[in-house]
Motif scaffolding. Structure first.
Motif, PDB file in Angstrom:
ATOM      1  N   GLU A 188       1.030  18.898 -25.354  1.00 32.85           N
ATOM      2  CA  GLU A 188       0.598  17.808 -26.235  1.00 32.85           C
ATOM      3  C   GLU A 188       1.730  16.857 -26.576  1.00 32.85           C
ATOM      4  O   GLU A 188       1.505  15.775 -27.126  1.00 32.85           O
ATOM      5  N   ARG A 189       2.966  17.253 -26.261  1.00 31.98           N
ATOM      6  CA  ARG A 189       4.109  16.380 -26.517  1.00 31.98           C
ATOM      7  C   ARG A 189       4.573  15.675 -25.240  1.00 31.98           C
ATOM      8  O   ARG A 189       5.593  14.994 -25.246  1.00 31.98           O
ATOM      9  N   ILE A 190       3.836  15.864 -24.155  1.00 31.44           N
ATOM     10  CA  ILE A 190       4.212  15.265 -22.876  1.00 31.44           C
ATOM     11  C   ILE A 190       3.229  14.162 -22.519  1.00 31.44           C
ATOM     12  O   ILE A 190       2.014  14.395 -22.492  1.00 31.44           O
ATOM     13  N   ARG A 191       3.734  12.987 -22.251  1.00 31.46           N
ATOM     14  CA  ARG A 191       2.877  11.864 -21.861  1.00 31.46           C
ATOM     15  C   ARG A 191       3.193  11.426 -20.431  1.00 31.46           C
ATOM     16  O   ARG A 191       4.341  11.490 -19.992  1.00 31.46           O
ATOM     17  N   ILE A 192       2.166  11.009 -19.726  1.00 37.90           N
ATOM     18  CA  ILE A 192       2.310  10.417 -18.400  1.00 37.90           C
ATOM     19  C   ILE A 192       2.212   8.907 -18.572  1.00 37.90           C
ATOM     20  O   ILE A 192       1.219   8.392 -19.104  1.00 37.90           O
TER      21      ILE A 192
ATOM     22  N   LEU B  82       6.995  11.183 -18.682  1.00 34.03           N
ATOM     23  CA  LEU B  82       7.196  11.096 -17.241  1.00 34.03           C
ATOM     24  C   LEU B  82       6.682   9.730 -16.812  1.00 34.03           C
ATOM     25  O   LEU B  82       5.500   9.416 -17.019  1.00 34.03           O
ATOM     26  N   VAL B  83       7.557   8.934 -16.238  1.00 35.04           N
ATOM     27  CA  VAL B  83       7.254   7.524 -15.969  1.00 35.04           C
ATOM     28  C   VAL B  83       7.082   7.293 -14.474  1.00 35.04           C
ATOM     29  O   VAL B  83       7.940   7.677 -13.672  1.00 35.04           O
ATOM     30  N   PHE B  84       5.979   6.631 -14.119  1.00 35.92           N
ATOM     31  CA  PHE B  84       5.671   6.295 -12.734  1.00 35.92           C
ATOM     32  C   PHE B  84       5.549   4.780 -12.614  1.00 35.92           C
ATOM     33  O   PHE B  84       4.916   4.128 -13.452  1.00 35.92           O
ATOM     34  N   GLY B  85       6.127   4.222 -11.554  1.00 33.12           N
ATOM     35  CA  GLY B  85       6.135   2.776 -11.380  1.00 33.12           C
ATOM     36  C   GLY B  85       4.961   2.247 -10.582  1.00 33.12           C
ATOM     37  O   GLY B  85       3.991   2.961 -10.298  1.00 33.12           O
TER      38      GLY B  85
ATOM     39  N   SER C 164       6.785   9.353   4.181  1.00 33.20           N
ATOM     40  CA  SER C 164       7.025   9.678   2.768  1.00 33.20           C
ATOM     41  C   SER C 164       6.094   8.939   1.809  1.00 33.20           C
ATOM     42  O   SER C 164       6.242   9.049   0.603  1.00 33.20           O
ATOM     43  N   SER C 165       5.131   8.185   2.353  1.00 30.14           N
ATOM     44  CA  SER C 165       4.222   7.426   1.497  1.00 30.14           C
ATOM     45  C   SER C 165       3.362   8.376   0.670  1.00 30.14           C
ATOM     46  O   SER C 165       2.637   9.217   1.207  1.00 30.14           O
ATOM     47  N   LEU C 166       3.468   8.260  -0.644  1.00 27.94           N
ATOM     48  CA  LEU C 166       2.738   9.144  -1.549  1.00 27.94           C
ATOM     49  C   LEU C 166       1.959   8.286  -2.539  1.00 27.94           C
ATOM     50  O   LEU C 166       2.534   7.473  -3.259  1.00 27.94           O
ATOM     51  N   ASN C 167       0.649   8.453  -2.562  1.00 28.87           N
ATOM     52  CA  ASN C 167      -0.200   7.720  -3.490  1.00 28.87           C
ATOM     53  C   ASN C 167       0.210   8.016  -4.934  1.00 28.87           C
ATOM     54  O   ASN C 167       0.660   9.119  -5.243  1.00 28.87           O
ATOM     55  N   LEU C 168       0.064   7.031  -5.820  1.00 28.20           N
ATOM     56  CA  LEU C 168       0.451   7.191  -7.224  1.00 28.20           C
ATOM     57  C   LEU C 168      -0.192   8.426  -7.847  1.00 28.20           C
ATOM     58  O   LEU C 168       0.480   9.239  -8.487  1.00 28.20           O
ATOM     59  N   ALA C 169      -1.504   8.577  -7.674  1.00 30.14           N
ATOM     60  CA  ALA C 169      -2.197   9.721  -8.277  1.00 30.14           C
ATOM     61  C   ALA C 169      -1.711  11.044  -7.686  1.00 30.14           C
ATOM     62  O   ALA C 169      -1.645  12.060  -8.382  1.00 30.14           O
ATOM     63  N   MET C 170      -1.340  11.030  -6.393  1.00 27.53           N
ATOM     64  CA  MET C 170      -0.800  12.253  -5.781  1.00 27.53           C
ATOM     65  C   MET C 170       0.532  12.633  -6.415  1.00 27.53           C
ATOM     66  O   MET C 170       0.804  13.809  -6.664  1.00 27.53           O
ATOM     67  N   ALA C 171       1.360  11.625  -6.661  1.00 24.87           N
ATOM     68  CA  ALA C 171       2.646  11.890  -7.310  1.00 24.87           C
ATOM     69  C   ALA C 171       2.428  12.448  -8.714  1.00 24.87           C
ATOM     70  O   ALA C 171       3.117  13.390  -9.137  1.00 24.87           O
ATOM     71  N   VAL C 172       1.473  11.871  -9.435  1.00 27.55           N
ATOM     72  CA  VAL C 172       1.142  12.381 -10.776  1.00 27.55           C
ATOM     73  C   VAL C 172       0.654  13.826 -10.676  1.00 27.55           C
ATOM     74  O   VAL C 172       1.004  14.674 -11.505  1.00 27.55           O
ATOM     75  N   GLN C 173      -0.139  14.126  -9.629  1.00 29.51           N
ATOM     76  CA  GLN C 173      -0.649  15.488  -9.458  1.00 29.51           C
ATOM     77  C   GLN C 173       0.483  16.487  -9.226  1.00 29.51           C
ATOM     78  O   GLN C 173       0.505  17.580  -9.812  1.00 29.51           O
ATOM     79  N   VAL C 174       1.453  16.112  -8.380  1.00 27.05           N
ATOM     80  CA  VAL C 174       2.583  17.002  -8.096  1.00 27.05           C
ATOM     81  C   VAL C 174       3.352  17.329  -9.374  1.00 27.05           C
ATOM     82  O   VAL C 174       3.637  18.497  -9.671  1.00 27.05           O
ATOM     83  N   LEU C 175       3.681  16.293 -10.145  1.00 34.19           N
ATOM     84  CA  LEU C 175       4.454  16.528 -11.375  1.00 34.19           C
ATOM     85  C   LEU C 175       3.624  17.265 -12.416  1.00 34.19           C
ATOM     86  O   LEU C 175       4.137  18.123 -13.146  1.00 34.19           O
TER      87      LEU C 175
ATOM     88  N   LEU D 199      13.244  12.565 -24.215  1.00 34.56           N
ATOM     89  CA  LEU D 199      13.561  12.767 -22.806  1.00 34.56           C
ATOM     90  C   LEU D 199      12.593  11.926 -21.988  1.00 34.56           C
ATOM     91  O   LEU D 199      11.373  12.038 -22.149  1.00 34.56           O
ATOM     92  N   VAL D 200      13.147  11.067 -21.130  1.00 32.52           N
ATOM     93  CA  VAL D 200      12.339  10.191 -20.282  1.00 32.52           C
ATOM     94  C   VAL D 200      12.726  10.443 -18.829  1.00 32.52           C
ATOM     95  O   VAL D 200      13.871  10.237 -18.437  1.00 32.52           O
ATOM     96  N   LEU D 201      11.766  10.904 -18.053  1.00 31.69           N
ATOM     97  CA  LEU D 201      11.995  11.211 -16.647  1.00 31.69           C
ATOM     98  C   LEU D 201      11.342  10.139 -15.793  1.00 31.69           C
ATOM     99  O   LEU D 201      10.126   9.925 -15.885  1.00 31.69           O
TER     100      LEU D 201
END
Length: 251
Positions: free
Chosen positions: A5-9, A114-117, A144-155, A77-79
């Motif tokens: 609950e303290r982690i935001r995407i 966790l920040v995604f561009g 190495s092309s990874l869809n945004l949602a796929m990257a979110v899924q991995v993390l 903490l910002v990743l």
């Protein structure tokens, strides 16, 4: 409060609304619910909800901010997730280590992002510089092309695995620590530090960017808490005052 609950995407400048919905779905399958959008090109729409596939609650609760700094102001903490090397050197973690670090600090009471561009270009250098740690998914270098949602899924998966591995004793130990200063507090300190270095002529005509990048890394690695940041800022204020007095005497 659970660590999750303290982690935001945080999704920055998302170009396709469908990817927002897919990211929400990826999050919910791993027990995450806090979705933050920064200046999306299009707000979530019917396509977003269709691709959310039942994660409508995550999508509906998503907050929208104009800048990344605003979205992470209270974070300690910002990743930043990045697919390419940068001239700005940050501590680098693989997804598994990033998940462990994020969950550990969240269990201790810290707000984590966790920040995604953007899908095509990722984070700008200015946005990347606001992050404390870089996270890189070691994909196939030939494709190495990874869809945004796929990257979110991995993390999100790594976050869940780390959360499941945390025992009650570990969580209690983390909660006794004084949490690090927030992102906004650290940025205020860095701004005052840069001003002070100028006032005391620390750079001696050299470009200040390199020294500031190294100092940022040093203090972010140290993770000072709020009281320590106040002490550091008091030292800087006194240094500025003494520099002004010296200038008045020499005038």
């Amino acid at each position: 409060m659970a660590a999750a609950e303290r982690i935001r995407i945080v999704l920055v400048g998302t170009q396709h609304p469908g990817n927002i919905g897919s990211a929400a779905r990826a999050m919910k399958t791993m027990g995450l619910s806090r979705l933050v959008l920064v200046a999306p090109e299009k707000a979530p729409n019917a396509e977003s909800y269709a691709l959310a596939a039942g994660a409508d609650d995550v999508l509906a609760a998503a907050s929208i901010h104009e800048t990344l700094a605003e979205a992470i102001a209270d974070c300690r903490l910002v990743l930043g997730c990045t697919a390419r090397s940068r001239r700005i050197a940050l501590e680098e973690l693989e997804p598994r280590a990033a998940g462990v670090r994020a969950v550990s600090e969240a269990a201790g009471g810290s707000e984590i992002a966790l920040v995604f561009g953007r899908e095509r270009t990722g984070l700008t250098n200015d946005e990347y510089e606001l992050c404390h740690v870089a996270v890189h998914i070691q994909a196939n270098p030939d494709y190495s092309s990874l869809n945004l949602a796929m990257a979110v899924q991995v993390l999100s998966y790594e976050l869940r695995m780390a959360a499941l591995a945390v025992g009650p004793a570990s969580a209690g130990e983390d909660e006794r620590r004084e949490p690090p200063a927030s992102h906004a507090e650290m940025e205020g300190f860095f701004s005052q530090l840069a001003d002070t270095l100028d006032v005391i002529d620390f750079h001696k005509g050299r470009a200040p960017e390199s020294a500031m990048r190294k100092l940022r890394r040093l203090f972010l690695r140290a993770q000072p808490d709020t009281r320590e940041v106040r002490i550091l800022r008091g030292v800087l204020a006194d240094a500025q005052r003494m520099a002004r007095l010296a200038g008045e005497r020499d005038a």
